[in-house]
Design an enzyme around this catalytic site. Structure first.
Site, short mmCIF file in Angstrom:
data_model
loop_
_atom_site.label_atom_id
_atom_site.label_comp_id
_atom_site.label_asym_id
_atom_site.label_seq_id
_atom_site.Cartn_x
_atom_site.Cartn_y
_atom_site.Cartn_z
N LYS A 42 -9.00 63.06 10.57
CA LYS A 42 -10.42 62.81 10.89
C LYS A 42 -10.72 61.32 10.96
O LYS A 42 -11.50 60.87 11.81
CB LYS A 42 -11.32 63.51 9.88
CG LYS A 42 -11.20 65.03 10.01
CD LYS A 42 -12.17 65.76 9.16
CE LYS A 42 -11.84 67.25 9.09
NZ LYS A 42 -11.77 67.93 10.38
N ALA A 44 -8.53 58.80 11.65
CA ALA A 44 -7.86 58.21 12.81
C ALA A 44 -8.57 58.60 14.10
O ALA A 44 -8.77 57.76 15.00
CB ALA A 44 -6.40 58.65 12.86
N ALA A 252 -11.11 67.83 16.76
CA ALA A 252 -11.55 66.43 16.78
C ALA A 252 -12.86 66.18 17.51
O ALA A 252 -13.34 65.04 17.53
CB ALA A 252 -10.48 65.49 17.35
N ALA A 253 -13.46 67.22 18.09
CA ALA A 253 -14.73 66.99 18.81
C ALA A 253 -15.79 66.43 17.85
O ALA A 253 -16.56 65.55 18.22
CB ALA A 253 -15.21 68.29 19.44
N GLY A 254 -15.79 66.93 16.62
CA GLY A 254 -16.78 66.45 15.64
C GLY A 254 -16.52 65.00 15.27
O GLY A 254 -17.46 64.20 15.10
N ASP A 255 -15.25 64.64 15.13
CA ASP A 255 -14.90 63.25 14.78
C ASP A 255 -15.32 62.31 15.90
O ASP A 255 -15.87 61.22 15.66
CB ASP A 255 -13.38 63.11 14.55
CG ASP A 255 -12.84 64.21 13.66
OD1 ASP A 255 -13.59 64.70 12.81
OD2 ASP A 255 -11.66 64.59 13.83
O1 RIB Z 1 -11.07 67.07 12.86
C1 RIB Z 1 -9.80 67.32 13.41
C2 RIB Z 1 -8.73 66.83 12.49
O2 RIB Z 1 -8.77 67.56 11.29
C3 RIB Z 1 -7.33 67.02 13.02
O3 RIB Z 1 -6.90 65.94 13.81
C4 RIB Z 1 -6.52 67.22 11.76
O4 RIB Z 1 -5.65 66.18 11.49
C5 RIB Z 1 -7.53 67.43 10.64
O5 RIB Z 1 -7.63 66.31 9.88
#
Ligand code: RIB
Length: 307
Positions: A42, A44, A252-255
């Site tokens: 999250k 990265a 990863a959409a939320g990140d």
């Molecule tokens: O939010 C997605 C991420 O959650 C993934 O990339 C995984 O590594 C987990 O950390």
């Protein structure tokens, strides 16, 4: 001039496996889908996304002394991150996330924290005191002490703090976060933190008020997936519509969303403009496979917004 953001968070290698469905207990299921080891975590994902959206990013993280750690650091450098605070931990392996991706694009993720569990409050304080950031962005995939240190540094120097509440952690001591500029949980995280599922506007408001009663938050932004996002400023609320895109992988959409809203907010100071930008960025991320690999560019986001 680009704003400098300190991102304190996790780095993982994602073991991505597509599956037609999640097997039942005791069932062995053979998937015809391919697998891949791809960059994620999250922290990265958010760090790479913030850089892609134009911020000057200092990343504070840890990886193991192994081939995955080397690969991640090399990638972070390529993506323009300042990696002087990405430490190589000699005793722990690089974090690993097993991402099971269903046909619908939804996922289930199991994380082995590895080196991420060693990211300390001292790591964060050192990164902050040597980088003079304009803002701090963090998530809950590292130890609470490190998140709280990030919050304290931001509060002491009066720089905005952006918090992505993923992954859900019922026991996170929210009260210890000092002032938060934008606090952004997804639906599950909202329910776990407040006991209220944000499945309609009334519940979005109740959950947002419940969060504001625990933490001094300027804007609560609930990520509602294909319903867009809900913004609450302590008085008024807005539901920002989503973009209609084909869903390939929601990982990863939320990140990406939180990195986008933080970066655009630092540029414009306008929460609704920033929420629209973040909806577009999140939509582009779900239309591509992978975590870091699905991060769009600022130009792609603006092109979608212009449509
Ligand atoms: O939010 C997605 C991420 O959650 C993934 O990339 C995984 O590594 C987990 O950390």
């Amino acid at each position: 001039m680009a704003k400098r953001i300190l991102v304190a968070g996790s780095s993982n290698i994602d073991f991505l496996l597509s599956t037609p469905y999640i097997p039942a207990p005791g069932e062995t299921m053979i998937s015809s889908g391919k697998y891949a080891f791809t960059p994620g975590g999250k922290g990265a994902n958010a760090a790479v996304a913030a850089a892609s959206f134009g911020a000057d990013v200092v990343f504070c993280s840890r990886v193991g002394d192994d081939a995955y750690g080397d690969r991640l650091i090399e990638l972070f450098k390529k993506r323009g991150l300042d990696t002087r605070n990405v430490h190589v931990d000699r005793l722990e392996q690089t974090g690993l996330a097993v991402v099971m991706l269903e046909k619908s694009g939804t996922n289930r993720i199991i994380v082995y924290s590895g080196a991420n569990a060693k990211i300390s409050d001292i790591d964060v304080e050192n990164a902050f005191s040597t980088s003079y950031p304009d803002a701090v962005l963090t998530q809950f995939e590292i130890r609470p002490e490190a998140v709280i240190a990030a919050a304290k540094c931001a509060a002491d120097e009066s720089v905005p703090l952006f918090v992505d509440a993923g992954p859900a952690n019922r026991d996170f001591p929210l009260e210890q976060l000092e002032r938060v500029e934008i606090f952004s949980p997804n639906e599950i995280e909202t329910e776990i933190l407040t006991g209220i599922r944000p499945n309609n506007l009334e519940n979005c408001l109740r959950a947002s008020i419940a969060l504001c009663n625990r933490v001094d938050i300027k804007y609560v932004v609930l990520k509602l997936g294909n319903r867009g996002c809900y913004v609450y400023d302590g008085k008024y609320c807005d539901l920002i519509s989503p973009f209609d895109v084909p869903v390939v992988d929601t990982t990863a959409a939320g990140d990406v969303f939180t990195a986008a809203i933080s970066t655009e907010y630092l540029r414009t100071g306008d929460i609704l403009t920033s929420a629209k930008y973040a909806n577009a960025a999140g939509a582009l991320a779900v239309s591509k496979l992978g975590a870091v690999n699905s991060v769009p560019t600022d130009e792609e986001v603006r092109a979608l917004l212009a449509q």
